[in-house]
Design a protein around this motif. Structure first.
Motif, short mmCIF file in Angstrom:
data_model
loop_
_atom_site.label_atom_id
_atom_site.label_comp_id
_atom_site.label_asym_id
_atom_site.label_seq_id
_atom_site.Cartn_x
_atom_site.Cartn_y
_atom_site.Cartn_z
N GLN A 1 -7.34 -1.53 8.65
CA GLN A 1 -7.66 -1.36 7.23
C GLN A 1 -6.64 -2.07 6.33
O GLN A 1 -7.01 -2.71 5.34
N LEU A 2 -5.36 -1.96 6.68
CA LEU A 2 -4.32 -2.60 5.88
C LEU A 2 -4.37 -4.12 6.00
O LEU A 2 -4.31 -4.84 5.00
N ARG A 3 -4.48 -4.62 7.21
CA ARG A 3 -4.49 -6.08 7.41
C ARG A 3 -5.71 -6.73 6.76
O ARG A 3 -5.61 -7.84 6.23
N ARG A 4 -6.86 -6.08 6.78
CA ARG A 4 -8.06 -6.63 6.13
C ARG A 4 -7.86 -6.75 4.63
O ARG A 4 -8.52 -7.56 3.98
N ARG A 5 -6.99 -5.95 4.08
CA ARG A 5 -6.70 -5.99 2.65
C ARG A 5 -5.47 -6.84 2.33
O ARG A 5 -5.03 -6.89 1.20
N GLY A 6 -4.93 -7.51 3.34
CA GLY A 6 -3.78 -8.38 3.13
C GLY A 6 -2.47 -7.67 2.90
O GLY A 6 -1.52 -8.25 2.38
N VAL A 7 -2.39 -6.40 3.27
CA VAL A 7 -1.18 -5.61 3.02
C VAL A 7 -0.06 -6.04 3.95
O VAL A 7 -0.26 -6.19 5.16
N THR A 8 1.12 -6.26 3.38
CA THR A 8 2.31 -6.65 4.16
C THR A 8 3.44 -5.63 4.03
O THR A 8 4.45 -5.74 4.71
N GLN A 9 3.27 -4.66 3.13
CA GLN A 9 4.31 -3.66 2.91
C GLN A 9 3.66 -2.30 2.69
O GLN A 9 2.59 -2.21 2.09
N ALA B 1 0.84 -1.20 0.00
CA ALA B 1 0.00 0.00 0.00
C ALA B 1 0.87 1.25 0.00
O ALA B 1 1.94 1.26 0.61
N LEU B 2 0.39 2.28 -0.66
CA LEU B 2 1.02 3.59 -0.60
C LEU B 2 0.32 4.38 0.51
O LEU B 2 -0.91 4.47 0.53
N VAL B 3 1.11 4.94 1.43
CA VAL B 3 0.56 5.75 2.52
C VAL B 3 1.12 7.16 2.36
O VAL B 3 2.32 7.38 2.50
N VAL B 4 0.23 8.11 2.07
CA VAL B 4 0.58 9.51 1.81
C VAL B 4 0.22 10.30 3.06
O VAL B 4 -0.95 10.36 3.44
N ILE B 5 1.21 10.92 3.68
CA ILE B 5 1.03 11.51 5.00
C ILE B 5 0.98 13.04 4.95
O ILE B 5 1.91 13.70 4.51
N ASP B 6 -0.15 13.57 5.40
CA ASP B 6 -0.36 14.99 5.69
C ASP B 6 -0.17 15.93 4.51
O ASP B 6 0.26 17.08 4.69
N ASP C 1 -1.15 7.34 -8.54
CA ASP C 1 -1.74 6.92 -9.83
C ASP C 1 -1.25 5.53 -10.23
O ASP C 1 -2.02 4.70 -10.70
N ALA C 2 0.04 5.27 -10.02
CA ALA C 2 0.61 3.96 -10.37
C ALA C 2 0.05 2.85 -9.48
O ALA C 2 -0.24 1.75 -9.96
N PHE C 3 -0.12 3.12 -8.20
CA PHE C 3 -0.70 2.13 -7.29
C PHE C 3 -2.15 1.87 -7.65
O PHE C 3 -2.59 0.70 -7.71
N ARG C 4 -2.92 2.92 -7.89
CA ARG C 4 -4.34 2.75 -8.25
C ARG C 4 -4.47 1.95 -9.55
O ARG C 4 -5.37 1.11 -9.68
N ALA C 5 -3.59 2.20 -10.52
CA ALA C 5 -3.65 1.49 -11.81
C ALA C 5 -3.45 -0.01 -11.62
O ALA C 5 -3.87 -0.80 -12.48
N ARG C 6 -2.82 -0.40 -10.54
CA ARG C 6 -2.55 -1.82 -10.26
C ARG C 6 -3.45 -2.37 -9.16
O ARG C 6 -3.21 -3.43 -8.62
N ILE D 1 -8.29 4.78 0.87
CA ILE D 1 -8.55 4.72 2.31
C ILE D 1 -8.19 6.09 2.88
O ILE D 1 -7.12 6.62 2.59
N ARG D 2 -9.06 6.64 3.69
CA ARG D 2 -8.79 7.94 4.33
C ARG D 2 -8.66 7.75 5.83
O ARG D 2 -9.48 7.06 6.44
#
Length: 194
Positions: A116-124, A11-16, A43-48, A98-99
């Motif tokens: 939110q991340l764990r429910r989506r299986g995010v590990t990184q 996941a990409l996490v964009v802060i503040d 944009d690259a993350f959303r495209a994938r 995700i907000r």
């Protein structure tokens, strides 16, 4: 390049990146540059079909939800201008994002982001944002402690001064994860996620 891979569920996490922060003076990159690079990554993350998390910091008008405690350097306590905590338009408008609203430095402390991340299986997580030594570093520390693989887009973040930014990038981040530029992350994303 110290990047090795991006997990299948990164996941990409964009802060503040919000109105009252992006426009403030930052080093070594301007808020506009941090925003532009973060938008490219988003944009690259959303495209994938990879999760994009937009984090903002906000407080009640009376600061009753702000972090208590004595510090030598007081922050807050003054009224913020109307709309200071609104995410910049360049990042918004994507229903699948995700907000998260935080009331302290880390996006993972006192929020539902971990769930939110764990429910989506995010590990990184790949982190961007302002300020490098505060919101980004605090989130990186918590992500590392929680067992996430952490990648830091060093040219998609900035701080109030260049020395503080450099300290985080050179001394702290290598102990918490892998660092790379926006271009390096985009290249790796293309290789690992088609």
């Amino acid at each position: 390049m110290s990047l090795t891979t991006l997990d299948p569920r990164t996941a990409l996490v964009v802060i503040d990146l919000q109105r009252g922060i992006v426009g403030a003076p930052t080093q070594p990159h301007s808020g506009a540059d941090v925003l532009a690079r973060s938008v490219r990554l988003a944009d690259a993350f959303r495209a994938r079909d990879l999760p994009v998390v937009l984090v903002r910091v906000s407080f009640a008008a009376d600061f009753s939800d702000a972090v208590p405690g004595r510090t030598e350097q007081q922050g807050g306590g003054a009224a913020f201008p109307e709309g200071w905590d609104v995410l910049v338009d360049d990042l918004t408008g994507h229903d699948g994002d995700i907000r998260v609203t935080k009331h302290n430095w880390s996006a993972l402390f006192g929020t539902d982001l971990d769930v939110q991340l764990r429910r989506r299986g995010v590990t990184q997580v790949v982190l961007t944002g302002i300020a490098t030594s505060i919101g980004v570093e605090s989130t990186a520390r918590d992500a590392y402690a929680m067992g996430y693989n952490v990648t830091l887009a060093t040219d998609a973040m900035a701080d109030r001064d260049a020395q503080t930014h450099a300290h985080s990038v050179e001394k702290i981040f290598p102990k918490l994860g892998e660092t790379g530029t926006t271009e390096e992350i985009l290249e790796l994303l293309a290789k690992t996620h088609g």
